[in-house]
Scaffold this motif. Structure first.
Motif, short mmCIF file in Angstrom:
data_model
loop_
_atom_site.label_atom_id
_atom_site.label_comp_id
_atom_site.label_asym_id
_atom_site.label_seq_id
_atom_site.Cartn_x
_atom_site.Cartn_y
_atom_site.Cartn_z
N MET A 69 41.22 37.05 20.94
CA MET A 69 42.67 36.95 20.90
C MET A 69 43.08 36.77 19.44
N SER A 70 43.63 37.75 18.88
CA SER A 70 44.00 37.73 17.48
C SER A 70 45.51 37.78 17.33
N ALA A 71 46.02 37.02 16.38
CA ALA A 71 47.45 37.02 16.11
C ALA A 71 47.84 38.36 15.50
N ARG A 72 49.03 38.84 15.84
CA ARG A 72 49.49 40.12 15.33
C ARG A 72 50.04 40.02 13.91
N SER A 73 50.39 38.82 13.49
CA SER A 73 50.93 38.64 12.14
C SER A 73 50.60 37.23 11.66
N ASP A 74 50.76 37.04 10.37
CA ASP A 74 50.55 35.70 9.82
C ASP A 74 51.53 34.71 10.40
N VAL A 75 52.75 35.14 10.63
CA VAL A 75 53.77 34.26 11.21
C VAL A 75 53.35 33.83 12.61
N GLU A 76 52.88 34.79 13.41
CA GLU A 76 52.43 34.46 14.77
C GLU A 76 51.23 33.53 14.74
N ALA A 77 50.31 33.75 13.81
CA ALA A 77 49.16 32.87 13.68
C ALA A 77 49.58 31.45 13.36
N THR A 78 50.51 31.30 12.45
CA THR A 78 51.01 29.97 12.08
C THR A 78 51.70 29.31 13.26
N GLN A 79 52.48 30.07 14.00
CA GLN A 79 53.17 29.51 15.18
C GLN A 79 52.16 29.05 16.23
N ASN A 80 51.10 29.84 16.46
CA ASN A 80 50.08 29.45 17.43
C ASN A 80 49.38 28.16 17.02
N GLN A 81 49.05 28.05 15.74
CA GLN A 81 48.40 26.83 15.27
C GLN A 81 49.33 25.64 15.37
N MET A 82 50.61 25.85 15.07
CA MET A 82 51.57 24.75 15.14
C MET A 82 51.77 24.31 16.59
N SER A 83 51.79 25.25 17.52
CA SER A 83 52.03 24.88 18.91
C SER A 83 50.83 24.13 19.50
N SER A 84 49.61 24.51 19.11
CA SER A 84 48.44 23.80 19.63
C SER A 84 48.14 22.56 18.80
N GLY A 85 48.62 22.53 17.55
CA GLY A 85 48.36 21.40 16.67
C GLY A 85 46.94 21.40 16.13
N VAL A 86 46.19 22.46 16.40
CA VAL A 86 44.79 22.52 15.99
C VAL A 86 44.65 23.49 14.81
N THR A 87 44.24 22.94 13.69
CA THR A 87 43.97 23.75 12.50
C THR A 87 42.57 23.39 12.01
N PRO A 88 41.96 24.24 11.20
CA PRO A 88 40.65 23.87 10.65
C PRO A 88 40.68 22.54 9.90
N GLU A 89 41.75 22.31 9.18
CA GLU A 89 41.88 21.05 8.42
C GLU A 89 41.95 19.84 9.35
N HIS A 90 42.70 19.99 10.46
CA HIS A 90 42.81 18.90 11.43
C HIS A 90 41.45 18.60 12.06
N LEU A 91 40.73 19.65 12.47
CA LEU A 91 39.42 19.47 13.08
C LEU A 91 38.45 18.80 12.12
N LYS A 92 38.47 19.24 10.86
CA LYS A 92 37.58 18.64 9.85
C LYS A 92 37.87 17.16 9.67
N ALA A 93 39.14 16.82 9.52
CA ALA A 93 39.51 15.41 9.34
C ALA A 93 39.13 14.58 10.55
N ALA A 94 39.35 15.11 11.74
CA ALA A 94 39.02 14.38 12.97
C ALA A 94 37.51 14.12 13.06
N LEU A 95 36.71 15.11 12.74
CA LEU A 95 35.25 14.94 12.80
C LEU A 95 34.76 13.95 11.76
N GLU A 96 35.33 14.01 10.58
CA GLU A 96 34.93 13.05 9.53
C GLU A 96 35.28 11.63 9.95
#
Length: 101
Positions: A1-28
């Motif tokens: 499932m790939s986002a069709r645009s950068d804007v859509e990708a950002t919206q998907n990450q914002m709606s789930s609240g899950v970003t690589p940075e968030h996951l990294k901080a949580a694991l640390e």
């Protein structure tokens, strides 16, 4: 499932609240991870991640026990995404892998 645009990708990450940075901080924070690499395998939509996690908490644990530890630590985050692949190492195992590379 790939986002069709950068804007859509950002919206998907914002709606789930899950970003690589968030996951990294949580694991640390939650596992005392000393090294974390998070790769967004979904093409930017924030729904499929692969992770390399290095934590002393993995010592003397089987692969299954390590994955269960990670999954418990990221229970809410994993529920919000489509796919999650952790690769868990102790600091000693990680040093060996780096020396061989």
């Amino acid at each position: 499932m790939s986002a069709r645009s950068d804007v859509e990708a950002t919206q998907n990450q914002m709606s789930s609240g899950v970003t690589p940075e968030h996951l990294k901080a949580a694991l640390e924070q939650r596992l005392g991870a000393v090294h974390v690499d998070i790769i967004d395998m979904s093409g930017g939509c924030g729904q499929m991640f692969e992770a390399i996690i290095v934590s002393p908490q993995f010592a003397k644990k089987t692969t299954l026990a390590r994955h269960r530890l990670v999954n418990a630590a990221l229970k809410d985050e994993i529920a919000a995404i489509h796919a999650w692949t952790p690769k868990c190492n102790t600091p000693e195992e990680w040093e060996k892998k780096q020396a061989q590379a």
